[in-house]
Design a protein around this motif. Structure first.
Motif, short mmCIF file in Angstrom:
data_model
loop_
_atom_site.label_atom_id
_atom_site.label_comp_id
_atom_site.label_asym_id
_atom_site.label_seq_id
_atom_site.Cartn_x
_atom_site.Cartn_y
_atom_site.Cartn_z
N MET A 287 0.81 -1.21 0.00
CA MET A 287 0.00 0.00 0.00
C MET A 287 0.85 1.27 0.00
O MET A 287 0.46 2.28 -0.57
N GLY A 288 2.02 1.22 0.66
CA GLY A 288 2.85 2.42 0.75
C GLY A 288 3.30 2.90 -0.61
O GLY A 288 3.18 4.08 -0.94
N LEU A 289 3.83 1.99 -1.43
CA LEU A 289 4.28 2.38 -2.76
C LEU A 289 3.09 2.63 -3.68
O LEU A 289 3.14 3.53 -4.53
N ALA A 290 2.02 1.85 -3.54
CA ALA A 290 0.83 2.06 -4.39
C ALA A 290 0.26 3.45 -4.20
O ALA A 290 -0.20 4.08 -5.16
N SER A 291 0.29 3.95 -2.97
CA SER A 291 -0.20 5.31 -2.71
C SER A 291 0.60 6.34 -3.51
O SER A 291 0.04 7.26 -4.11
N GLN A 292 1.93 6.18 -3.52
CA GLN A 292 2.77 7.09 -4.30
C GLN A 292 2.56 6.88 -5.79
O GLN A 292 2.53 7.84 -6.57
N PHE A 293 2.41 5.63 -6.20
CA PHE A 293 2.28 5.30 -7.62
C PHE A 293 0.99 5.86 -8.22
O PHE A 293 0.99 6.42 -9.31
N TYR A 294 -0.11 5.71 -7.50
CA TYR A 294 -1.39 6.16 -8.04
C TYR A 294 -1.71 7.62 -7.73
O TYR A 294 -2.34 8.30 -8.54
N ILE A 304 -10.62 9.16 1.96
CA ILE A 304 -11.33 7.88 2.08
C ILE A 304 -11.54 7.25 0.72
O ILE A 304 -11.37 6.04 0.54
N ALA A 305 -11.88 8.08 -0.27
CA ALA A 305 -12.11 7.55 -1.62
C ALA A 305 -10.83 6.95 -2.20
O ALA A 305 -10.86 5.90 -2.85
N GLN A 306 -9.71 7.59 -1.97
CA GLN A 306 -8.44 7.08 -2.48
C GLN A 306 -8.03 5.80 -1.75
O GLN A 306 -7.51 4.86 -2.36
N GLN A 307 -8.28 5.74 -0.44
CA GLN A 307 -7.99 4.53 0.31
C GLN A 307 -8.84 3.36 -0.20
O GLN A 307 -8.35 2.24 -0.34
N ALA A 308 -10.10 3.66 -0.49
CA ALA A 308 -10.99 2.62 -1.01
C ALA A 308 -10.51 2.11 -2.36
O ALA A 308 -10.59 0.91 -2.66
N PHE A 309 -9.98 3.01 -3.17
CA PHE A 309 -9.48 2.58 -4.48
C PHE A 309 -8.32 1.60 -4.32
O PHE A 309 -8.22 0.62 -5.08
N LEU A 310 -7.41 1.85 -3.38
CA LEU A 310 -6.27 0.95 -3.20
C LEU A 310 -6.74 -0.46 -2.88
O LEU A 310 -6.15 -1.45 -3.33
N VAL A 311 -7.79 -0.58 -2.07
CA VAL A 311 -8.34 -1.91 -1.77
C VAL A 311 -9.03 -2.48 -3.00
O VAL A 311 -8.93 -3.67 -3.30
N ALA A 312 -9.71 -1.62 -3.74
CA ALA A 312 -10.45 -2.07 -4.92
C ALA A 312 -9.53 -2.66 -5.98
O ALA A 312 -9.85 -3.66 -6.61
N VAL A 313 -8.36 -2.06 -6.16
CA VAL A 313 -7.49 -2.46 -7.27
C VAL A 313 -6.81 -3.81 -7.01
O VAL A 313 -6.28 -4.43 -7.93
N ILE A 314 -6.83 -4.30 -5.77
CA ILE A 314 -6.21 -5.60 -5.46
C ILE A 314 -6.80 -6.71 -6.31
O ILE A 314 -6.09 -7.62 -6.76
N LYS A 315 -8.09 -6.64 -6.59
CA LYS A 315 -8.77 -7.70 -7.32
C LYS A 315 -8.18 -7.92 -8.71
O LYS A 315 -8.14 -9.05 -9.20
N ALA A 355 -18.12 8.97 -3.06
CA ALA A 355 -18.49 8.39 -4.35
C ALA A 355 -18.58 9.45 -5.44
O ALA A 355 -18.38 9.15 -6.62
N ARG A 356 -18.86 10.71 -5.05
CA ARG A 356 -18.93 11.79 -6.04
C ARG A 356 -17.54 12.31 -6.43
O ARG A 356 -17.38 12.98 -7.45
N SER A 357 -16.55 12.02 -5.62
CA SER A 357 -15.22 12.57 -5.87
C SER A 357 -14.54 11.86 -7.04
O SER A 357 -14.77 10.67 -7.28
N PRO A 358 -13.71 12.58 -7.79
CA PRO A 358 -12.96 11.94 -8.88
C PRO A 358 -11.87 11.03 -8.32
O PRO A 358 -11.58 11.06 -7.12
N LEU A 359 -11.24 10.27 -9.19
CA LEU A 359 -10.17 9.38 -8.74
C LEU A 359 -8.95 10.17 -8.24
O LEU A 359 -8.21 9.69 -7.39
N ALA A 360 -8.75 11.38 -8.76
CA ALA A 360 -7.67 12.28 -8.31
C ALA A 360 -6.31 11.61 -8.39
O ALA A 360 -5.54 11.61 -7.45
N LEU A 361 -6.01 11.04 -9.55
CA LEU A 361 -4.74 10.36 -9.76
C LEU A 361 -3.62 11.37 -9.99
O LEU A 361 -3.85 12.52 -10.36
#
Length: 768
Positions: A287-294, A304-315, A355-361
């Motif tokens: 998660m540490g590097l993924a946060s920097q990467f994304y 919260i939305a960005q944290q949720a995305f990190l869990v979502a992308v595991i699949k 849920a309304r927030s963009p991915l903010a990559l």
């Protein structure tokens, strides 16, 4: 025997035969069971040892981390408002109206309020801190702590992580311990991947059975029954092969892991091991590097939305790649948010807002790691010289460098835009550029090719080409040290001369315009880069002495003391030129250029670094006069086009051109940086470029990207304001007739009495 007796005998035999078969089967069965149990026991002990070595030793080989310089802010620091704003953007700080948490800042036209992150500094841990930074026309005016308004002597920003040097398996990660991991990530992970994580013992039979039924019904694999512990066992120890044997081994290892270690330890290992995506050839793990990467910021600062995305992308990191499939990725993220809401981890309002927030990559155009082949080559070479070849193979090493990311970005943009323009005039030109920090002597930026990211021949370091007129400041520095013989106003002979060169052939140097003026003031000869007067000055002070001045300033290779060296017939690189001009810019003090400030081992202990103190290589007074003359080069000399581009800004510079316009050079500095630039062809062909039309154009573009700070010229002991007759160069008083004001050495400035006129009879009578 009767039929009844025969039947009874046969039945008895059948029972005995059946009992015997069962007995044999039982005998074989319990023996096989003992063997199987023994095998399982020994195999479990074997697996247990493997697991223990991994968990209780070094779980991962952490790449060596390479950081930029840590920007230091203090009263008087040469850092302006736009530069700090750009630095904060690069570091991923969020601009807000009023900072309420770490990683945020607000800004007005003259002040920036900043809530700094905690970080590891070579001099010790830096705690989070909220400060107010004020600016004036010179740079930083003050830095005050917000809690008590106390002014700080120095305040550091965290360095930029430039790259992680990977050795071995190609896996890349930034370790984050459980305490630093946001709780929402842990909650979401358990909800999505393993709801009974805290109840089962490593394997969940019910989940396996449920997944089997779903997959049979669907006719394909649509659901997995593996627990987080099983996934961890697979990632740590096993391949992705699909087989019953591998699944059984995975299950057994999961049971052992769960028996031996706490749930928190298992979670920490999983959160730092899980595969999160691919950054070109590098696997992104944890998660540490993924946060920097994304997202380009630490995991603790994610929404919260960005944290949720990190869990979502595991699949499926490829399937849910947010840059390629943003709608698919956002849909999966929103599913994770909904699960958090349904489990009362989020309120309905929080869910809707997230849920309304963009991915903010992060900007996909900016690599998650820097492409700095020229600079990294210098760093690796310096590390090898200091610590040997094995350092970068050690886990968790941290290397703190001198690179200024903003200077590097400006240099790369300047090179790309200028070389594209020059290519329309002359083909196959190349470039080498070095930028240093004027005060620290650190290499702030380096470009070794017209394609900055190209990894190959590093022209900033490896070329050896004639430096042309860049040698002239050292000729005049040698002369001006002799204040009793030379001043900036001293007339210098400018008539044809003929000498024997180093091959014994006759050599007749000429000025660029092929004209001779008879005599010119030293200042004019300097700023117009006249050849013949320079040779005359050099011959008078001694070629050996000029060579020694250059060597004292840091020239690292042998110099043949022939007269032709007075016009730059010595071969060097931009790095070698930058070293000597660094000495000129820093008051005549020599300090070896470096690319590294500190190195920490895996336990964050500093490795020993032998740093040399600055040495006064040139007279500060003479250096002051040379700096003054170099400013006149920009104002009204060969670099006047640069001065016109930045009116009102005091800059120092010197152009250089080798014979037949084969090499175009420029070296100069403002209050913050020294730069040395070469433009030419790899085959040494003619370019038809002068120093002012080739290399100086790169420097001008660099300053356009990185607005210069005007040079400060504080008073230097041994230098006074002098006045000299324009026609004769004789020292005069300020109130004399046609005089020009020029700085001069105190010891040699003796104004002529009576403005140089004969005394009248009454003046003689009065003793004047």
């Amino acid at each position: 025997m009767t039929t009844k007796a025969k039947t009874k005998s046969k039945s008895t035999k059948t029972r005995k035969s059946g009992s015997s078969w069962l007995a044999r089967l039982w005998s074989i069965g319990w023996k096989l069971s003992i063997v199987l149990l023994a095998f399982c026991s020994f195999y479990s002990i074997y697996l247990d040892q493997i697991i223990a070595r991994k968990f209780e030793g070094q779980k991962w080989h952490l790449p060596a981390q390479v950081f930029s310089r840590s920007m230091a802010l203090y009263p008087g620091a040469a850092v302006n408002h736009p530069q700090l704003m750009a630095e904060l953007k690069l570091l991923g700080y969020r601009k807000v109206a009023n900072p309420t948490q770490v990683g945020e800042f607000s800004a007005s036209s003259t002040r920036i309020e900043l809530w700094r992150r905690p970080f590891l500094h070579p001099e010790g841990d830096q705690a989070e801190l909220r400060v107010m930074i004020s600016f004036d026309s010179y740079g930083i005016n003050s830095v005050r702590r917000m809690t008590d308004k106390r002014e700080l002597a120095v305040f550091h920003l965290e360095p930029v992580l430039l790259d992680r040097i990977i050795a071995g398996d190609g896996e890349d990660r930034v370790f984050v311990n459980t305490e630093a991991m946001p709780q929402a990530i842990v909650d979401a992970l358990i909800l999505v991947e393993d709801r009974s994580f805290y109840e089962h013992h490593g394997v969940n039979p019910f989940a396996i059975a449920r997944a089997a039924l779903v997959n049979i019904s669907a006719g394909r694999t649509v659901q997995g029954g593996s627990t987080l512990t099983q996934q961890l066992a697979k990632n740590f120890f096993l391949s992705s092969e699909r087989s019953i044997v591998r699944k059984l081994r995975e299950a057994l290892m999961a049971l052992i892991i769960d028996f031996r270690y706490s749930k928190d330890a298992i979670l920490e290992a999983y959160l730092n091991e899980v595969y999160m995506g691919q950054d070109k050839s590098r696997g992104v793990h944890g998660m540490g590097l993924a946060s920097q990467f994304y997202f380009g910021r630490p995991v603790a600062e994610l929404t919260i939305a960005q944290q949720a995305f990190l869990v979502a992308v595991i699949k499926g990191p490829s399937y849910y790649n947010p840059w390629r499939y943003p709608e698919r990725a956002q849909e999966r993220r929103d599913l994770v948010l909904r699960l958090l809401m349904e489990d009362n981890k989020l309120t309905v309002a929080q869910y809707k807002a997230a849920a309304r927030s963009p991915l903010a990559l992060r900007d996909a155009r900016r690599s998650a790691h820097q492409q700095l082949p020229a600079f990294f080559a210098v760093v690796k070479n310096e590390l090898k010289q200091r610590y040997g070849t094995g350092l970068l193979k050690e886990s968790g090493v941290k290397v703190y460098t001198t690179l200024d990311p903003m200077a590097q970005e400006a240099a790369e943009k300047a090179v790309v835009s200028t070389m594209k323009s020059l290519e329309s005039r002359t083909k196959n030109v190349q470039v080498g550029m070095v930028v240093t920090d004027k005060y620290t002597g650190g290499i702030a930026a380096m470009v070794g090719d017209k394609v900055p990211g190209f990894s190959g021949f590093n022209r900033a370091v490896e070329i050896r080409r004639p430096i042309g007129s860049l040698v002239k400041p050292f000729v005049y520095a040698t002369a001006l040290t002799q204040g009793d013989k030379f001043t900036l106003a001293t007339p210098i002979d400018d008539n044809p001369i003929t000498l024997k060169n180093e091959q014994g052939k006759l050599w007749s140097p000429k000025n660029v315009d092929k004209k001779f003026s008879g005599s010119v003031p030293l200042m004019t000869a300097f700023k117009q880069s006249m050849n013949v007067p320079t040779v005359n000055v050099g011959l008078k002070v001694g070629v050996d002495n000029v060579a020694q001045t250059l060597a004292n300033a840091g020239w690292s290779e042998a110099i043949n003391p022939y007269p032709s060296m007075l016009l730059g017939a010595i071969n060097g690189s931009p790095l070698m030129v930058a070293q000597t001009y660094q000495t000129l810019a820093n008051g005549g003090r020599f300090r070896p250029l470096t690319s590294i400030t500190a190195v920490l081992d895996s336990q964050n202990r500093p490795l020993e670094v032998n740093q040399l103190n600055p040495v006064q290589a040139m007279s500060p007074a003479a250096d002051y006069l040379v700096q003054y003359a170099m400013q006149q080069v920009v104002r009204s000399g060969t670099a006047s086009r640069l001065g016109q581009a930045f009116p009102g800004v005091a800059l120092a510079g010197k152009t250089g051109t080798s014979n037949d316009s084969r090499d175009s050079w420029f070296a100069g500095f403002d209050e913050r940086n020294v730069a040395a630039i070469w433009v030419g062809r790899d085959d040494n062909g003619k370019t038809n470029l002068y120093g002012s039309s080739g290399a100086m154009a790169v420097y001008q573009a660099f300053l356009a990207e990185r607005p210069p700070l005007s040079l400060r010229m504080p008073a230097v002991e041994g230098v006074v304001q002098g006045y000299f007759d324009r026609s004769t160069g004789v020292a005069m008083s300020a109130d004399c007739g046609d005089v020009q004001a020029l700085p001069a050495l105190t010891q040699s400035y003796q104004p002529a009495a009576n403005c140089g006129q004969p005394l009248s009879w009454w003046q003689q009578l009065l003793g004047k």
